[in-house]
Design an enzyme around this catalytic site. Structure first.
Site: not given
Length: 405
Positions: A281, A308, A310
């Site tokens: 991300h 978001h 991990h």
């Protein structure tokens, strides 16, 4: 049998019990804060004859008060939810145990209200899911004496499979029925399907109603609340955040009203991290950061929590991609137990802004002792044991001699 194998077996047995439950009485019970001295009790039942009411009192089995509410439901493709009940109870005394029963049947639950004055303790976990790691994370949180749980998105990971919302509600009920859980949405809560399901957050908005109206927000996706000397802002990474959007203008007005004498600490939570040295991300929070970071900086927001990604990561105080003694301390806590696994690849070399990072499942604890000092610790899930892997004392920006703005 090893510890990890025993944990896996225990979790599978728990899930089997969850799915085999007849679920005729109240289930999926969770509690949320609603103003200074009220709480919202939410539950679901397959029995439509159960009244939308909660009996409660300060002694087991002795209910001196009764509150009534309403119920909602929603449809998603071929799925129709059971009635979802929402009842407001209060006024409630601070730092007090209450015993309550939902509807006119079912078991008795026990909840504890937050204290009126410092100290206060928060449990923080993101991207929780329903895995064996979720189970160990919840077990570790249950062993702590926290007052409020904060979750920056990533709840059931149902991802359009609506029965997974029901199983998630039953998995978290042992904790969520005893302490207030305050949540905001993530990408897994969107659940749109092109052409056939165009309205996002159907299940999330129906099942996890937060007190957005009380803070002047027009959306359940972003809101704020006060608890024990702390002002907490829950932002929506998947609601419009552009400059002059409803969320932007609401946030600007909300932060301008903060009274640091009444609430010395200001925390902000959102799903997508603005600072991230993980390969996963990467850069997804940049646009929201560009728009909203100046508002947080001007308000001297102490800490920002995100999910978001991990993995766990703690940054220095930062503003506009540089260390700044008056900037917000950013922490990513998206490692609760996601079924997608860990984000194990970090950028190399580690940026100077990033002070600690690790791809392990776990949870965080924030204890605010007084108006000036708080202690943050991140607890790694290691062979089913909760291990403090990162710990730091945090000074309040409003009282910090290092911040001269």
């Amino acid at each position: 049998m090893g510890v990890a194998s025993a944990t896996s077996l225990a979790f599978l047995l728990m899930l089997a019990a969850v799915y085999a439950s007849p679920c005729t009485g109240p289930q999926q019970v969770h509690v949320s804060l609603l103003g200074e001295n009220q709480m919202r009790i939410t539950w679901i039942t397959n029995d439509t004859d159960i009244p939308s009411m909660v009996q409660y009192g300060t002694s087991p089995g002795e209910y001196t008060s009764l509150a009534k509410g309403g119920n909602t439901s929603y449809s998603y493709l071929g799925y129709r939810s059971s009635p979802i009940y929402h009842v407001t109870i209060g006024p409630l005394d601070p730092n007090t145990n209450y015993y309550y029963r939902c509807g006119s049947c079912g078991r008795e639950y026990k909840l504890k209200t937050p204290p009126l004055q410092f100290p206060i303790s928060f449990a923080l976990v993101g991207d929780l899911g329903q895995t064996e790691w979720t189970n160990s994370t919840l077990q570790h949180i249950q062993q702590t004496n926290y007052d409020v749980l904060l979750l920056p998105g990533g709840l059931s990971f149902a991802d359009t499979q609506q029965p997974l919302w029901d199983s998630f509600g039953r998995v978290v009920e042992p904790l969520a029925s005893t302490r207030p859980w305050m949540v905001t949405e993530g990408d897994h809560e969107i659940e749109t399907v092109p052409i056939v399901v165009t309205q996002p957050f159907l299940a999330y908005n129906a099942r996890w109603q937060m007190p957005f109206e009380l803070s002047g927000s027009s959306s359940n996706l972003y809101y704020s609340f006060d608890v024990t000397g702390v002002h907490i802002v829950m932002l929506g990474s998947y609601a419009n955040y552009e400059k002059y959007s409803d969320q932007y203008e609401w946030l600007q007005a909300d932060l301008s009203r903060v009274n640091r004498t009444r609430t010395p600490w200001v925390l902000v939570l959102f799903h997508v991290p603005w600072y991230n040295s993980n390969n996963a991300h990467q850069g997804e929070g940049e646009e929201m950061k560009k728009v909203m970071e100046p508002l947080l900086y001007a308000a001297k927001v102490d800490i920002a929590f995100a999910g978001h990604v991990h993995a766990y990561e703690r940054f220095a105080r930062v503003y506009m991609n540089e260390t700044n003694p008056c900037g917000t301390l950013h922490i990513t806590i998206g490692d609760g137990g996601s079924p997608e696994g860990l984000a194990s690849v970090f950028l190399d070399p580690q940026p100077q802004l990033s002070l600690f990072r690790e791809a392990s499942f776990g949870h965080g604890e924030l204890t605010i002792y007084n108006a000036t000092h708080a202690r943050w610790s991140w607890h790694r899930n290691d062979d089913d044991e909760s291990v403090i892997a990162d710990e730091v004392w945090i000074n309040n920006l409003s009282f910090s001699s290092n911040c001269t703005t």
